[in-house]
Structure formats: structure tokens, C-alpha cells
Motif scaffolding. Structure first.
Motif, PDB file in Angstrom:
ATOM      1  N   ILE A  32       1.197  -1.208   0.093  1.00  0.00           N
ATOM      2  CA  ILE A  32       0.366  -0.173  -0.148  1.00  0.00           C
ATOM      3  C   ILE A  32       0.459   1.180  -0.355  1.00  0.00           C
ATOM      4  O   ILE A  32       0.405   2.284  -0.098  1.00  0.00           O
ATOM      5  N   HIS A  33       2.097   1.044   0.805  1.00  0.00           N
ATOM      6  CA  HIS A  33       3.497   1.939  -0.221  1.00  0.00           C
ATOM      7  C   HIS A  33       3.685   2.839  -0.635  1.00  0.00           C
ATOM      8  O   HIS A  33       3.380   1.919  -2.357  1.00  0.00           O
ATOM      9  N   GLN A  34       3.797   4.045  -0.984  1.00  0.00           N
ATOM     10  CA  GLN A  34       4.088   4.795  -2.821  1.00  0.00           C
ATOM     11  C   GLN A  34       5.378   4.698  -3.042  1.00  0.00           C
ATOM     12  O   GLN A  34       6.115   4.984  -1.902  1.00  0.00           O
ATOM     13  N   THR A  35       5.481   5.580  -4.068  1.00  0.00           N
ATOM     14  CA  THR A  35       7.248   6.028  -4.290  1.00  0.00           C
ATOM     15  C   THR A  35       7.374   7.483  -3.407  1.00  0.00           C
ATOM     16  O   THR A  35       6.697   8.171  -4.708  1.00  0.00           O
ATOM     17  N   VAL A  36       7.387   7.237  -2.698  1.00  0.00           N
ATOM     18  CA  VAL A  36       8.730   8.468  -1.936  1.00  0.00           C
ATOM     19  C   VAL A  36       9.127   8.302  -1.146  1.00  0.00           C
ATOM     20  O   VAL A  36       9.528   7.296  -0.608  1.00  0.00           O
ATOM     21  N   ASP A  37      10.412   9.377  -2.146  1.00  0.00           N
ATOM     22  CA  ASP A  37      11.313   9.301  -1.445  1.00  0.00           C
ATOM     23  C   ASP A  37      11.718  10.535  -1.077  1.00  0.00           C
ATOM     24  O   ASP A  37      11.971  11.219  -2.047  1.00  0.00           O
ATOM     25  N   THR A  38      12.143  10.978   0.482  1.00  0.00           N
ATOM     26  CA  THR A  38      12.594  12.207   0.719  1.00  0.00           C
ATOM     27  C   THR A  38      14.167  12.152   0.540  1.00  0.00           C
ATOM     28  O   THR A  38      14.416  13.269   1.040  1.00  0.00           O
ATOM     29  N   HIS A  39      14.697  11.733   0.151  1.00  0.00           N
ATOM     30  CA  HIS A  39      16.491  11.851  -0.258  1.00  0.00           C
ATOM     31  C   HIS A  39      16.370  11.899  -0.768  1.00  0.00           C
ATOM     32  O   HIS A  39      16.070  11.792  -2.477  1.00  0.00           O
ATOM     33  N   TRP A  40      17.908  13.265  -1.692  1.00  0.00           N
ATOM     34  CA  TRP A  40      18.278  14.130  -2.446  1.00  0.00           C
ATOM     35  C   TRP A  40      19.435  13.008  -2.908  1.00  0.00           C
ATOM     36  O   TRP A  40      20.538  13.093  -1.899  1.00  0.00           O
ATOM     37  N   TYR A  41      19.895  13.254  -4.239  1.00  0.00           N
ATOM     38  CA  TYR A  41      21.009  12.277  -5.175  1.00  0.00           C
ATOM     39  C   TYR A  41      21.459  12.636  -6.138  1.00  0.00           C
ATOM     40  O   TYR A  41      20.691  13.580  -7.009  1.00  0.00           O
ATOM     41  N   PRO A  42      22.903  12.429  -6.121  1.00  0.00           N
ATOM     42  CA  PRO A  42      23.203  13.384  -6.927  1.00  0.00           C
ATOM     43  C   PRO A  42      23.586  13.229  -8.653  1.00  0.00           C
ATOM     44  O   PRO A  42      23.056  11.549  -8.952  1.00  0.00           O
ATOM     45  N   ALA A  43      23.402  13.544  -9.780  1.00  0.00           N
ATOM     46  CA  ALA A  43      22.955  14.205 -10.490  1.00  0.00           C
ATOM     47  C   ALA A  43      23.368  14.825 -11.745  1.00  0.00           C
ATOM     48  O   ALA A  43      23.772  15.580 -11.408  1.00  0.00           O
ATOM     49  N   THR A  44      23.307  14.612 -12.958  1.00  0.00           N
ATOM     50  CA  THR A  44      23.990  15.270 -13.730  1.00  0.00           C
ATOM     51  C   THR A  44      22.598  16.141 -14.906  1.00  0.00           C
ATOM     52  O   THR A  44      21.759  14.398 -14.963  1.00  0.00           O
ATOM     53  N   ALA A  45      22.696  16.992 -15.524  1.00  0.00           N
ATOM     54  CA  ALA A  45      21.671  17.233 -16.686  1.00  0.00           C
ATOM     55  C   ALA A  45      21.953  18.251 -17.466  1.00  0.00           C
ATOM     56  O   ALA A  45      22.920  18.753 -17.408  1.00  0.00           O
ATOM     57  N   THR A  46      21.272  17.450 -18.524  1.00  0.00           N
ATOM     58  CA  THR A  46      21.576  19.080 -20.435  1.00  0.00           C
ATOM     59  C   THR A  46      20.249  18.693 -20.290  1.00  0.00           C
ATOM     60  O   THR A  46      19.417  18.928 -20.273  1.00  0.00           O
ATOM     61  N   TRP A  47      19.977  19.188 -21.065  1.00  0.00           N
ATOM     62  CA  TRP A  47      18.653  20.156 -22.448  1.00  0.00           C
ATOM     63  C   TRP A  47      19.254  19.698 -23.424  1.00  0.00           C
ATOM     64  O   TRP A  47      19.486  19.924 -24.460  1.00  0.00           O
ATOM     65  N   TYR A  48      18.129  19.426 -24.172  1.00  0.00           N
ATOM     66  CA  TYR A  48      17.766  19.072 -25.958  1.00  0.00           C
ATOM     67  C   TYR A  48      16.371  20.344 -26.449  1.00  0.00           C
ATOM     68  O   TYR A  48      15.538  20.348 -25.470  1.00  0.00           O
ATOM     69  N   GLY A  49      16.621  19.998 -27.487  1.00  0.00           N
ATOM     70  CA  GLY A  49      14.899  20.260 -28.445  1.00  0.00           C
ATOM     71  C   GLY A  49      15.681  22.407 -28.728  1.00  0.00           C
ATOM     72  O   GLY A  49      16.120  22.925 -28.360  1.00  0.00           O
ATOM     73  N   ASP A  50      14.462  23.204 -28.601  1.00  0.00           N
ATOM     74  CA  ASP A  50      14.249  24.516 -28.449  1.00  0.00           C
ATOM     75  C   ASP A  50      14.413  24.837 -26.773  1.00  0.00           C
ATOM     76  O   ASP A  50      13.755  24.555 -26.235  1.00  0.00           O
ATOM     77  N   PRO A  51      15.177  26.159 -27.018  1.00  0.00           N
ATOM     78  CA  PRO A  51      15.344  26.634 -25.796  1.00  0.00           C
ATOM     79  C   PRO A  51      14.197  26.399 -24.513  1.00  0.00           C
ATOM     80  O   PRO A  51      13.998  25.596 -23.547  1.00  0.00           O
ATOM     81  N   ASN A  52      12.987  27.041 -25.613  1.00  0.00           N
ATOM     82  CA  ASN A  52      11.639  27.260 -24.632  1.00  0.00           C
ATOM     83  C   ASN A  52      10.487  25.696 -25.504  1.00  0.00           C
ATOM     84  O   ASN A  52       9.563  26.259 -24.862  1.00  0.00           O
ATOM     85  N   GLY A  53      11.349  24.847 -25.440  1.00  0.00           N
ATOM     86  CA  GLY A  53      10.429  23.793 -26.349  1.00  0.00           C
ATOM     87  C   GLY A  53       9.934  23.059 -25.460  1.00  0.00           C
ATOM     88  O   GLY A  53      10.443  22.801 -24.000  1.00  0.00           O
ATOM     89  N   ASP A  54       8.939  21.521 -25.533  1.00  0.00           N
ATOM     90  CA  ASP A  54       7.979  20.920 -24.773  1.00  0.00           C
ATOM     91  C   ASP A  54       8.901  19.539 -24.573  1.00  0.00           C
ATOM     92  O   ASP A  54       9.152  18.312 -23.631  1.00  0.00           O
ATOM     93  N   GLY A  55       9.686  19.661 -25.499  1.00  0.00           N
ATOM     94  CA  GLY A  55      10.918  18.471 -26.155  1.00  0.00           C
ATOM     95  C   GLY A  55      11.049  17.448 -27.663  1.00  0.00           C
ATOM     96  O   GLY A  55       9.807  18.393 -28.234  1.00  0.00           O
ATOM     97  N   SER A  56      11.188  15.968 -27.279  1.00  0.00           N
ATOM     98  CA  SER A  56      11.391  15.955 -29.037  1.00  0.00           C
ATOM     99  C   SER A  56       9.593  14.972 -28.919  1.00  0.00           C
ATOM    100  O   SER A  56       9.050  14.527 -27.571  1.00  0.00           O
ATOM    101  N   VAL A  57       8.859  14.952 -30.158  1.00  0.00           N
ATOM    102  CA  VAL A  57       7.948  13.692 -30.365  1.00  0.00           C
ATOM    103  C   VAL A  57       8.689  12.044 -30.324  1.00  0.00           C
ATOM    104  O   VAL A  57       9.536  12.138 -30.549  1.00  0.00           O
ATOM    105  N   GLY A  58       7.972  11.679 -30.109  1.00  0.00           N
ATOM    106  CA  GLY A  58       8.131  10.927 -29.319  1.00  0.00           C
ATOM    107  C   GLY A  58       8.662   9.907 -28.437  1.00  0.00           C
ATOM    108  O   GLY A  58       8.482  10.483 -27.354  1.00  0.00           O
ATOM    109  N   GLY A  59      10.630   8.883 -29.019  1.00  0.00           N
ATOM    110  CA  GLY A  59      11.094   8.763 -28.015  1.00  0.00           C
ATOM    111  C   GLY A  59      11.149   7.191 -27.818  1.00  0.00           C
ATOM    112  O   GLY A  59      10.098   6.364 -27.964  1.00  0.00           O
TER     113      GLY A  59
END
Length: 267
Positions: A32-59
Motif C-alpha cells: 500500500i505504500h507509494q514511491t516517495v523518497d525524501t532523499h536527494w541523490y546527485p546527478a547531472t543534467a543537459t537539455w535538448y530541443g528548442d530552448p523553451n520547447g516541450d521536448g521531442s515527439v516520440g522517444g
């Protein structure tokens, strides 16, 4: 600076159809529990598509044009294989937050996994998010989104969060090429965990739940038959094993490329 977008491989119905098998009755526990995790984990991020875009079609999850409309619009992202999990991570929701207090907001942006980010900064077991331009910019302070995107690759922290599609039930899209002998379904708008660990269908004339096979992304299939609708669909989440059964959600006269929506959801 934008990181160039990778090419996504498309699989044909003929090839994926060969991967389906008919399963057997399965009885599963329902935590009955849900996926809730109060811990933050390190990662990296980039972006793609138009600067203010919604992302790519499909995937690589197979959501197609859904990524361009609400509620997915401007909230989509790709993840490295460690979170993509060969497609079983599709639909999971995460909060992401950048760390530079001089340009980043304290608030986190919520993103929905719709694609895979293989190779490059996503390889070697790294945890990486490749976000739409709009989602990436949401991590910035007001007026600083362009400056943040200009940095290209940034360190972030992330954590799982429940998916919330207010007013929507779980939907099942019948994929093109489906027949009475090969049925393929795409799962959409799953609240809570967001991911799918197993799927079963049951014909109206039977008490037996038939196990579906995971194809790719958020797509599942079964072959055999002839399969006779209406179909009930049961899905269990990958993260916690919570189970939902939608009775007769796919009608007797179902058709390929149609989407059938349940009145049920996990939250």
C-alpha cells in the motif's frame, strides 16, 4: 549550450510481435505504500530541443505526440540507462533541482520520463537527465533560464516523486498492427509510481489472467488466440508492486490506434 539530440531506434510491429508469449495466472501481493523518497541523490543534467520547447515527439517510451500536450507538455525528460531500466522506468516522475544558488531557484522542477539517453554523458553507469528546454529552464531563478541553459551540463540533485494526473484515469492505447492474435498496449497517465512492472489481460469469457510481455518502453503485448474482447487489464507497478484492475476497459469492438480510458487510477 545545447547537447545534440540522439537518434531513437524504431522497432517494427513484425519484430516485436515475435517477442510476445502467452503467460499464466499470476497472483501478486499489493503493498500500500507509494514511491516517495525524501532523499536527494546527485546527478547531472543537459537539455535538448528548442530552448523553451516541450521536448521531442516520440522517444524510447513510445508516448508519441503525448509529449507535446498537457499534462506531459514541458515536463518531459530522458534518463540514462540506470534509471531507464530497459523501458520499465518509463512514466516514472522525478523532482530535479540545480545547486548553484546564484542562478538556480530553490524550487524543484517535476519531470516525467519519456525517453532514454544512451551514450556520451549518459554512459558508464552515470545518473543523468536530458531534459526538454522548458523543464531545464524551470530550475532557474526568474529571468535566469537562458543563462542556465547556456551552461549546458550542470550538476543537479533528484528524487522520486509520485506522478499526479488530476482527473485522468489510466489509459490503454492499442498499438497499430494489433489483431485478434497479437495485441499490444501502451500504458498512459498512470498516477502514483508511474512505472509498470507487469501487465495481464483477461477475456470476458474467462477467469484466467494472461500475462503480457514487455516489448519496449511502455509497450506490452500478448499473442495467441484468437483473443476475444472485451478485455479487463491488470497492471502492477515496478517500484512497489501495487496492483490495479480495470474491468472490461477495452471493448469487444476495439480497434488499433484507439485509446481506452479507465475510470480508475492509483491515487
Amino acid at each position: 549550450m545545447e547537447i545534440p539530440r540522439r537518434q531513437v531506434r524504431h522497432l517494427s510491429s513484425l519484430l516485436v510481435g515475435m517477442m510476445c508469449i502467452v503467460g499464466s495466472v499470476v497472483v501478486s501481493a499489493q503493498p500500500i505504500h507509494q514511491t516517495v523518497d525524501t532523499h536527494w541523490y546527485p546527478a547531472t543534467a543537459t537539455w535538448y530541443g528548442d530552448p523553451n520547447g516541450d521536448g521531442s515527439v516520440g522517444g524510447a517510451c513510445g508516448y508519441g505526440s503525448l509529449v507535446d500536450v498537457k499534462p506531459l507538455r514541458a515536463r518531459v525528460g530522458a534518463v540514462s540507462p540506470v534509471l531507464f531500466k530497459n523501458g520499465e522506468g518509463c512514466g516514472a516522475c522525478y523532482k530535479v533541482k540545480c545547486l548553484d544558488g546564484s542562478i538556480c531557484s530553490r524550487r524543484a522542477a517535476t519531470v516525467i520520463i519519456t525517453d532514454e539517453c544512451p551514450g556520451g554523458v549518459c554512459s558508464g553507469g552515470r545518473t543523468h537527465f536530458d531534459l526538454s528546454g522548458a523543464a531545464f529552464g524551470r530550475m532557474a531563478m526568474s529571468g535566469e533560464s537562458t543563462q542556465l541553459r547556456n551552461r549546458g551540463l550542470i550538476p543537479i540533485v533528484y528524487r522520486r516523486t509520485p506522478c499526479m494526473y488530476r482527473g485522468k484515469g489510466v489509459a490503454f492505447h492499442v498499438n497499430e498492427g494489433s489483431t485478434d492474435y497479437w495485441l499490444s498496449l501502451l500504458v498512459e497517465f498512470e498516477d502514483g509510481d508511474g512505472d509498470v512492472g507487469s501487465m495481464h489481460i483477461r477475456e470476458a469469457t474467462s477467469n484466467e489472467w494472461l500475462e503480457m510481455t514487455h516489448l519496449w518502453g511502455a509497450n506490452w503485448c500478448i499473442n495467441g488466440g484468437p483473443l476475444r474482447g472485451p478485455f479487463s487489464v491488470k497492471l502492477s507497478t515496478l517500484s512497489t508492486g501495487r496492483t490495479l484492475s480495470a474491468r472490461d476497459v477495452i471493448p469487444r469492438n476495439w480497434s488499433p490506434k484507439a485509446t481506452y480510458t479507465s475510470s480508475l487510477n492509483f491515487t
